[in-house]
Design a protein around this motif. Sequence first.
Motif, mmCIF file in Angstrom:
data_model
loop_
_atom_site.group_PDB
_atom_site.id
_atom_site.type_symbol
_atom_site.label_atom_id
_atom_site.label_comp_id
_atom_site.label_asym_id
_atom_site.label_seq_id
_atom_site.Cartn_x
_atom_site.Cartn_y
_atom_site.Cartn_z
ATOM 1 N N GLU A 68 0.822 -1.198 0.000
ATOM 2 C CA GLU A 68 0.000 0.000 0.000
ATOM 3 C C GLU A 68 0.862 1.257 0.000
ATOM 4 O OE1 GLU A 68 -3.323 -1.794 2.964
ATOM 5 O OE2 GLU A 68 -1.209 -2.306 3.164
ATOM 6 N N ARG A 69 2.159 1.056 0.179
ATOM 7 C CA ARG A 69 3.118 2.153 0.092
ATOM 8 C C ARG A 69 4.430 1.579 -0.413
ATOM 9 N NH1 ARG A 69 2.540 7.191 1.492
ATOM 10 N NH2 ARG A 69 4.378 8.521 1.709
ATOM 11 N N LEU A 70 5.198 2.419 -1.107
ATOM 12 C CA LEU A 70 6.413 1.937 -1.753
ATOM 13 C C LEU A 70 7.523 2.966 -1.588
ATOM 14 C CD1 LEU A 70 7.675 -0.213 -3.686
ATOM 15 C CD2 LEU A 70 6.909 1.220 -5.572
ATOM 16 N N VAL A 71 8.721 2.475 -1.259
ATOM 17 C CA VAL A 71 9.920 3.302 -1.184
ATOM 18 C C VAL A 71 10.968 2.660 -2.090
ATOM 19 C CG1 VAL A 71 11.715 4.270 0.294
ATOM 20 C CG2 VAL A 71 9.396 3.951 1.208
ATOM 21 N N ILE A 72 11.481 3.442 -3.050
ATOM 22 C CA ILE A 72 12.483 2.930 -3.987
ATOM 23 C C ILE A 72 13.812 3.612 -3.713
ATOM 24 C CG2 ILE A 72 13.133 2.656 -6.412
ATOM 25 C CD1 ILE A 72 10.197 2.754 -7.151
#
Length: 297
Positions: free
Chosen positions: A201-205
Motif C-alpha cells: 500500500e506504500r512503496l519506497v524505492i
Amino acid sequence: MDNDSLEVRGLTRTFGDLTAVDDVSFTAPAGLLTGFVGGNGAGKTTTMRMIMGVLAPTAGEVRFGGDPVTRTARRAFGYMPEERGLYPKQPVLDQLVYLARLRGIAAPRARAEVLDMLDRLGLAGRSKEHVEKLSLGNQQRVQIVAALMGTPRMLVLDEPFSGLDPAAVDGMVDLLAEHTARGVPVLFSSHQLDLVERLCERLVILKSGRVMADGAPADLQQAGALRHRLVAGGDAGWVRGVPGVHAVDVDGPVALLEVADDASLQRLLAAGLERGGVRELTPLKPTLAQIYREVTA
C-alpha cells in the motif's frame, strides 16, 4: 495503535569514504504494508539495520509513534535479518520456544503460538527436526515464525519471501494481514516487484543509498509516464511523424506510444483517421517494474 507509524528522518551511514545510506527519509504508516525496493547495494539492509539498532547511524533518527526509538521500544519490534540467525543443530520447536522466551513470552503461550504458526506455514510435521535438515525454503519459514512471535508493534523484514513457494507466500501474506489489521506497520524489502505490486500500500524505492520515489503505488503510477496502445487500420509506422508523440515500439498495426499532452493526442487521432482509421487507443498505466526502471535509470 493508530499513531504507531515508523518515521525515518535523514538517516545516513558512512563506512570510511563510502556513503551507503544518504539522507534517507520516509514513513511506514501504521496498519500498512510498505515495500522497500532497490538493487543490490542500494542501502536497504543498512537502513533496516539502523532502524533496528544493529548499526548506529552517522546522522539522522528513527521515530516510532512520534517518539525517538529506544532500545526498549525495539524489543517490541519483530525483525527478520538478511543473514538468518537460526541454530542449525537445534530442533525447530525447541529453538523457537527458546527465542520466544527471550522476548518475554511465557513458555506455554510460546509453545502454542509457535505450533500454530508452524502449522499455518506447512511445517507442523517438521517441528522436531533440526533446522539443518530442512530445505532453505523451510528454514526461511522458521525464520519468519521467529520474527512474528508475540505481539510485535512493528515488523521489519529483510527479503521475507525469498525462497518461498506460492503456498508459503500465501500463508505469509495471511499472517502479515493479521498484523496490519491491528495497526502494525510492516516494512519489508524484496526483489520480487510483482509481489510488491500486489501487496504493498506504500512503496519506497532506493538507488545508491538515496530515496528515488516514495508513495502509494497508485500515486506513483499517476505521476509516471502515461503510455498508450494504438491499433491502426493498417501499418502504424506513420505515428513516428506525429509531433508530440514518441513511438516506444511499433509492430505492424500496433504501437506503444508516449504522448506529450492532449493536443498531441488529438493530432495523433487526426493523423490516424487520414491513414486508415484508429481501431483502438488505450491509456496504459505504468507497472511498478516500469516505474522502478524509470526512477533508477
